[in-house]
Design a protein around this motif. Structure first.
Motif, PDB file in Angstrom:
ATOM      1  N   ALA A  25       0.807  -1.224   0.000  1.00  0.00           N
ATOM      2  CA  ALA A  25       0.000   0.000   0.000  1.00  0.00           C
ATOM      3  C   ALA A  25       0.840   1.273   0.000  1.00  0.00           C
ATOM      4  O   ALA A  25       0.289   2.367   0.019  1.00  0.00           O
ATOM      5  N   ALA A  67      -5.109   3.509   7.177  1.00  0.00           N
ATOM      6  CA  ALA A  67      -3.837   3.308   7.892  1.00  0.00           C
ATOM      7  C   ALA A  67      -4.093   3.096   9.382  1.00  0.00           C
ATOM      8  O   ALA A  67      -3.455   2.231  10.016  1.00  0.00           O
ATOM      9  N   THR A  96      -7.352   7.226   3.032  1.00  0.00           N
ATOM     10  CA  THR A  96      -6.015   6.668   3.264  1.00  0.00           C
ATOM     11  C   THR A  96      -5.640   6.741   4.739  1.00  0.00           C
ATOM     12  O   THR A  96      -5.129   5.760   5.309  1.00  0.00           O
ATOM     13  N   GLY A 136      -9.684  11.154  -0.776  1.00  0.00           N
ATOM     14  CA  GLY A 136      -8.600  10.167  -0.815  1.00  0.00           C
ATOM     15  C   GLY A 136      -7.711  10.230   0.404  1.00  0.00           C
ATOM     16  O   GLY A 136      -7.318   9.195   0.959  1.00  0.00           O
ATOM     17  N   CYS A 195      -6.426   1.874   1.407  1.00  0.00           N
ATOM     18  CA  CYS A 195      -5.253   2.760   1.281  1.00  0.00           C
ATOM     19  C   CYS A 195      -4.924   3.009  -0.189  1.00  0.00           C
ATOM     20  O   CYS A 195      -4.663   4.144  -0.594  1.00  0.00           O
ATOM     21  N   VAL A 196      -4.936   1.957  -0.964  1.00  0.00           N
ATOM     22  CA  VAL A 196      -4.622   2.086  -2.389  1.00  0.00           C
ATOM     23  C   VAL A 196      -5.690   2.924  -3.092  1.00  0.00           C
ATOM     24  O   VAL A 196      -5.374   3.829  -3.877  1.00  0.00           O
ATOM     25  N   GLY A 236      -7.681   5.111  -1.731  1.00  0.00           N
ATOM     26  CA  GLY A 236      -7.542   6.489  -1.258  1.00  0.00           C
ATOM     27  C   GLY A 236      -6.454   7.231  -2.014  1.00  0.00           C
ATOM     28  O   GLY A 236      -6.629   8.392  -2.409  1.00  0.00           O
ATOM     29  N   GLN A 237      -5.347   6.540  -2.256  1.00  0.00           N
ATOM     30  CA  GLN A 237      -4.267   7.157  -3.023  1.00  0.00           C
ATOM     31  C   GLN A 237      -4.684   7.378  -4.487  1.00  0.00           C
ATOM     32  O   GLN A 237      -4.254   8.350  -5.113  1.00  0.00           O
ATOM     33  N   TRP A 246       4.031   9.496  -6.724  1.00  0.00           N
ATOM     34  CA  TRP A 246       3.343  10.479  -5.862  1.00  0.00           C
ATOM     35  C   TRP A 246       2.984  11.743  -6.641  1.00  0.00           C
ATOM     36  O   TRP A 246       2.977  12.835  -6.114  1.00  0.00           O
TER      37      TRP A 246
END
Length: 168
Positions: A22, A53, A49, A45, A100-101, A103-104, A32
């Motif tokens: 993740a 976490a 994320t 997001g 998490c993924v 959200g990113q 990024w």
């Protein structure tokens, strides 16, 4: 296994598995960088994320405190982990990694991360069905069968399940 050993093992596994899946892989995909079409996606997001976490950290801590072991198959728990978030859903770690993924994907506006997140879900679901559930059934027998009947695997309950007192 002592709790201190469980904590050390869980920390290593946290760095080796969820942080890579993740964190490192999404970085390799996006660098990024990105540009979502709507600024709100970045906010959504980031919230998703951060919450995911926090779920991961909580779930790993439960394995140490309650299970006296690690999530890693090579150093499993002594006790079935059924408290905390595990009262709502059986697989909060897998759900959190995918969240998490995703959200990113919102933060960076990345379709590639959406595809990666969907692929992860398929891999996680398959791993749980083909390896994890049969292994837990063998290891914890009736205790796991009762837990599995009371708590859904992937879609959280509206209210937490009652956790029976530990007999061992």
């Amino acid at each position: 296994m002592k709790r201190s050993s469980a904590a050390a093992g869980s920390s290593l596994f946290f760095a080796a598995a969820p942080c890579v899946v993740a964190g490192v892989v999404p970085w390799a995909i996006t660098g990024w960088e990105g540009s979502p079409g709507w600024m709100g996606w970045r906010v959504v997001g980031a919230v998703v994320t951060a919450c995911a976490a926090a779920v991961l950290v909580h779930a790993f801590a439960r394995f140490v405190r309650e299970g006296i072991g690690t999530p890693a198959p090579v150093a499993p728990t002594r006790h079935l982990v059924v408290g905390g978030l595990y009262r709502w859903v059986r697989n909060p770690m897998y759900i959190a990694v995918v969240a998490c993924v995703l959200g990113q994907a919102g933060i960076f506006g990345s379709d590639a991360l959406l595809v990666y997140g969907a692929a992860l879900m398929v891999v996680f679901f398959s791993f749980v069905r083909l390896y994890e559930e049969p292994t837990l059934a063998r290891q914890f027998g009736a205790e796991y069968a009762a837990y599995r009947r009371a708590v859904p695997g992937w879609f959280p309950r509206a209210r937490p399940a009652a956790v029976p007192p530990r007999t061992s």
